[in-house]
Design a protein around this motif. Structure first.
Motif, PDB file in Angstrom:
ATOM      1  N   MET A 144       0.825  -1.203   0.000  1.00  0.00           N
ATOM      2  CA  MET A 144       0.000   0.000   0.000  1.00  0.00           C
ATOM      3  C   MET A 144       0.858   1.252   0.000  1.00  0.00           C
ATOM      4  SD  MET A 144      -2.412   1.611   2.957  1.00  0.00           S
ATOM      5  CE  MET A 144      -0.919   2.348   3.629  1.00  0.00           C
ATOM      6  N   PHE A 145       1.895   1.278   0.833  1.00  0.00           N
ATOM      7  CA  PHE A 145       2.744   2.463   0.920  1.00  0.00           C
ATOM      8  C   PHE A 145       3.542   2.673  -0.360  1.00  0.00           C
ATOM      9  CE2 PHE A 145       2.266   1.918   5.615  1.00  0.00           C
ATOM     10  CZ  PHE A 145       1.692   3.158   5.851  1.00  0.00           C
ATOM     11  N   ARG A 146       3.955   1.596  -0.988  1.00  0.00           N
ATOM     12  CA  ARG A 146       4.653   1.729  -2.269  1.00  0.00           C
ATOM     13  C   ARG A 146       3.734   2.328  -3.326  1.00  0.00           C
ATOM     14  NH1 ARG A 146       7.901  -4.050  -2.906  1.00  0.00           N
ATOM     15  NH2 ARG A 146       9.565  -3.601  -1.403  1.00  0.00           N
ATOM     16  N   ILE A 147       2.518   1.842  -3.376  1.00  0.00           N
ATOM     17  CA  ILE A 147       1.554   2.332  -4.364  1.00  0.00           C
ATOM     18  C   ILE A 147       1.193   3.789  -4.088  1.00  0.00           C
ATOM     19  CG2 ILE A 147      -0.811   2.058  -5.212  1.00  0.00           C
ATOM     20  CD1 ILE A 147      -0.472  -0.973  -4.610  1.00  0.00           C
ATOM     21  N   ALA A 148       1.051   4.124  -2.793  1.00  0.00           N
ATOM     22  CA  ALA A 148       0.601   5.465  -2.415  1.00  0.00           C
ATOM     23  C   ALA A 148       1.714   6.505  -2.460  1.00  0.00           C
ATOM     24  CB  ALA A 148      -0.001   5.424  -1.011  1.00  0.00           C
ATOM     25  N   LEU A 149       2.960   6.084  -2.511  1.00  0.00           N
ATOM     26  CA  LEU A 149       4.087   7.012  -2.392  1.00  0.00           C
ATOM     27  C   LEU A 149       4.065   8.161  -3.406  1.00  0.00           C
ATOM     28  CD1 LEU A 149       6.561   7.630  -0.735  1.00  0.00           C
ATOM     29  CD2 LEU A 149       7.904   6.131  -2.224  1.00  0.00           C
ATOM     30  N   PRO A 150       3.812   7.902  -4.704  1.00  0.00           N
ATOM     31  CA  PRO A 150       3.773   9.038  -5.641  1.00  0.00           C
ATOM     32  C   PRO A 150       2.690  10.061  -5.302  1.00  0.00           C
ATOM     33  CG  PRO A 150       3.993   6.970  -6.832  1.00  0.00           C
ATOM     34  CD  PRO A 150       3.697   6.612  -5.407  1.00  0.00           C
ATOM     35  N   ALA A 151       1.518   9.580  -4.886  1.00  0.00           N
ATOM     36  CA  ALA A 151       0.442  10.497  -4.519  1.00  0.00           C
ATOM     37  C   ALA A 151       0.782  11.256  -3.238  1.00  0.00           C
ATOM     38  CB  ALA A 151      -0.872   9.734  -4.345  1.00  0.00           C
ATOM     39  N   VAL A 152       1.436  10.585  -2.294  1.00  0.00           N
ATOM     40  CA  VAL A 152       1.884  11.255  -1.065  1.00  0.00           C
ATOM     41  C   VAL A 152       2.899  12.336  -1.406  1.00  0.00           C
ATOM     42  CG1 VAL A 152       3.186  10.937   1.075  1.00  0.00           C
ATOM     43  CG2 VAL A 152       1.415   9.302   0.448  1.00  0.00           C
ATOM     44  N   ALA A 153       3.774  12.044  -2.355  1.00  0.00           N
ATOM     45  CA  ALA A 153       4.775  13.028  -2.783  1.00  0.00           C
ATOM     46  C   ALA A 153       4.103  14.268  -3.371  1.00  0.00           C
ATOM     47  CB  ALA A 153       5.717  12.397  -3.814  1.00  0.00           C
ATOM     48  N   ASN A 154       3.115  14.060  -4.241  1.00  0.00           N
ATOM     49  CA  ASN A 154       2.400  15.190  -4.842  1.00  0.00           C
ATOM     50  C   ASN A 154       1.689  16.021  -3.785  1.00  0.00           C
ATOM     51  OD1 ASN A 154       3.163  14.511  -7.451  1.00  0.00           O
ATOM     52  ND2 ASN A 154       1.352  13.263  -7.819  1.00  0.00           N
ATOM     53  N   GLU A 155       1.062  15.341  -2.827  1.00  0.00           N
ATOM     54  CA  GLU A 155       0.338  16.055  -1.773  1.00  0.00           C
ATOM     55  C   GLU A 155       1.308  16.816  -0.871  1.00  0.00           C
ATOM     56  OE1 GLU A 155      -3.195  17.313  -0.977  1.00  0.00           O
ATOM     57  OE2 GLU A 155      -2.980  15.559  -2.262  1.00  0.00           O
ATOM     58  N   SER A 156       2.481  16.274  -0.667  1.00  0.00           N
ATOM     59  CA  SER A 156       3.482  16.937   0.163  1.00  0.00           C
ATOM     60  C   SER A 156       4.000  18.207  -0.496  1.00  0.00           C
ATOM     61  CB  SER A 156       4.655  15.980   0.444  1.00  0.00           C
ATOM     62  OG  SER A 156       4.211  14.829   1.136  1.00  0.00           O
ATOM     63  N   VAL A 157       4.179  18.164  -1.809  1.00  0.00           N
ATOM     64  CA  VAL A 157       4.587  19.369  -2.539  1.00  0.00           C
ATOM     65  C   VAL A 157       3.496  20.431  -2.447  1.00  0.00           C
ATOM     66  CG1 VAL A 157       5.087  20.298  -4.835  1.00  0.00           C
ATOM     67  CG2 VAL A 157       6.140  18.153  -4.104  1.00  0.00           C
ATOM     68  N   THR A 158       2.244  20.001  -2.555  1.00  0.00           N
ATOM     69  CA  THR A 158       1.124  20.929  -2.402  1.00  0.00           C
ATOM     70  C   THR A 158       1.123  21.549  -1.010  1.00  0.00           C
ATOM     71  OG1 THR A 158      -0.218  19.662  -3.968  1.00  0.00           O
ATOM     72  CG2 THR A 158      -1.386  21.165  -2.505  1.00  0.00           C
ATOM     73  N   LEU A 159       1.473  20.752  -0.010  1.00  0.00           N
ATOM     74  CA  LEU A 159       1.527  21.243   1.364  1.00  0.00           C
ATOM     75  C   LEU A 159       2.544  22.369   1.502  1.00  0.00           C
ATOM     76  CD1 LEU A 159       0.964  21.188   4.386  1.00  0.00           C
ATOM     77  CD2 LEU A 159       2.465  19.191   4.577  1.00  0.00           C
ATOM     78  N   VAL A 160       3.692  22.223   0.865  1.00  0.00           N
ATOM     79  CA  VAL A 160       4.709  23.279   0.914  1.00  0.00           C
ATOM     80  C   VAL A 160       4.135  24.592   0.386  1.00  0.00           C
ATOM     81  CG1 VAL A 160       6.915  24.072  -0.015  1.00  0.00           C
ATOM     82  CG2 VAL A 160       6.673  21.711   0.750  1.00  0.00           C
ATOM     83  N   LYS A 161       3.442  24.506  -0.734  1.00  0.00           N
ATOM     84  CA  LYS A 161       2.874  25.728  -1.331  1.00  0.00           C
ATOM     85  C   LYS A 161       1.719  26.279  -0.507  1.00  0.00           C
ATOM     86  CE  LYS A 161       2.343  23.507  -5.190  1.00  0.00           C
ATOM     87  NZ  LYS A 161       1.957  23.171  -6.589  1.00  0.00           N
ATOM     88  N   ASP A 162       0.937  25.400   0.098  1.00  0.00           N
ATOM     89  CA  ASP A 162      -0.205  25.847   0.902  1.00  0.00           C
ATOM     90  C   ASP A 162       0.215  26.555   2.185  1.00  0.00           C
ATOM     91  OD1 ASP A 162      -2.151  25.087  -0.842  1.00  0.00           O
ATOM     92  OD2 ASP A 162      -2.724  23.259   0.214  1.00  0.00           O
ATOM     93  N   THR A 163       1.474  26.363   2.602  1.00  0.00           N
ATOM     94  CA  THR A 163       1.923  27.057   3.812  1.00  0.00           C
ATOM     95  C   THR A 163       1.853  28.571   3.650  1.00  0.00           C
ATOM     96  OG1 THR A 163       4.236  26.936   3.065  1.00  0.00           O
ATOM     97  CG2 THR A 163       3.463  25.186   4.538  1.00  0.00           C
TER      98      THR A 163
END
Length: 219
Positions: A144-163
């Motif tokens: 699950m974590f392997r599959i979700a990793l790319p989406a987690v990465a995208n959401e994390s980049v969005t988090l940086v900008k949302d700050t």
């Protein structure tokens, strides 16, 4: 513009970037495990728990993050009787808002990762003699974590900008100092400097996740 001016505006902006980075780490460290717990709650066989988790995710994903930040920062203290006990430091309130919001998004990412795992994996684990706990921790979750990793990465980049939304609740951060310099000096240069700093942060974060994806890629 001289190099001296650039150094002058860069110093406070880098100080503001510290708040940005701190918020990012607080939000990412706490929202990911909370999101996973929400995923488990959604899949719970206890219907009230599942319904509450789904309702929470729907509300947090269906309303703007800015609205949630404003409610937590300025709205909670207005609640009759208990409002005086809900007055939070601006940074703490903003951190809480980001954690609660992003947990809902990570929950959906993890749920999607679980749904993408073939049901045969469970049957094969049962045949091999794995109990439910072993199946989940040794077979299902790693995939699950392997599959979700790319989406987690995208959401994390969005988090940086949302700050940058910290600016809306009066927390001094990168964009706050950039706007202050623009208003004071009547030049757009601070906005470009802020943009470069954001790009550097997202580039570093993207590089880290690319390494993780490479490390945990299926053979």
């Amino acid at each position: 513009m001289s190099g001296e001016y650039l150094i002058t505006i860069l110093k406070p902006m880098l100080e503001g970037a510290q708040a940005t980075i701190l918020l990012f780490f607080i939000a990412i460290v706490l929202s990911i495990p909370l999101g996973f717990l929400l995923t488990l709650a959604v899949k719970s066989s206890i219907k009230p728990i599942s319904w509450l988790a789904q309702a929470y995710i729907y509300v947090m994903r269906g309303t703007p993050l800015l609205l949630q930040l404003l409610v937590i920062t300025f709205g909670l203290p207005m609640i009759p009787v208990v409002g005086e006990y809900l007055i939070l430091d601006r940074f703490v309130a903003a951190s809480l808002g980001f954690i609660l919001n992003y947990a809902a998004y990570f929950a959906e990412i993890f749920r999607g990762g679980l749904l993408s795992i073939d049901k045969g994996q469970y049957e094969a684990a049962k045949v091999l003699g794995f109990n439910k706990w072993q199946t989940t921790t040794r077979i299902i979750l790693p995939q699950m974590f392997r599959i979700a990793l790319p989406a987690v990465a995208n959401e994390s980049v969005t988090l940086v900008k949302d700050t940058a939304l910290l600016y809306a609740v009066a927390v001094p951060e990168l964009l706050h100092f950039a706007q202050t310099a623009v208003n004071r000096d009547f030049t757009i240069l601070p906005f470009f400097v802020a943009g470069i700093i954001y790009l550097i942060m997202t580039l570093l974060l993207t590089s880290v996740f690319k390494l993780l994806e490479k490390r945990y890629r299926f053979e």
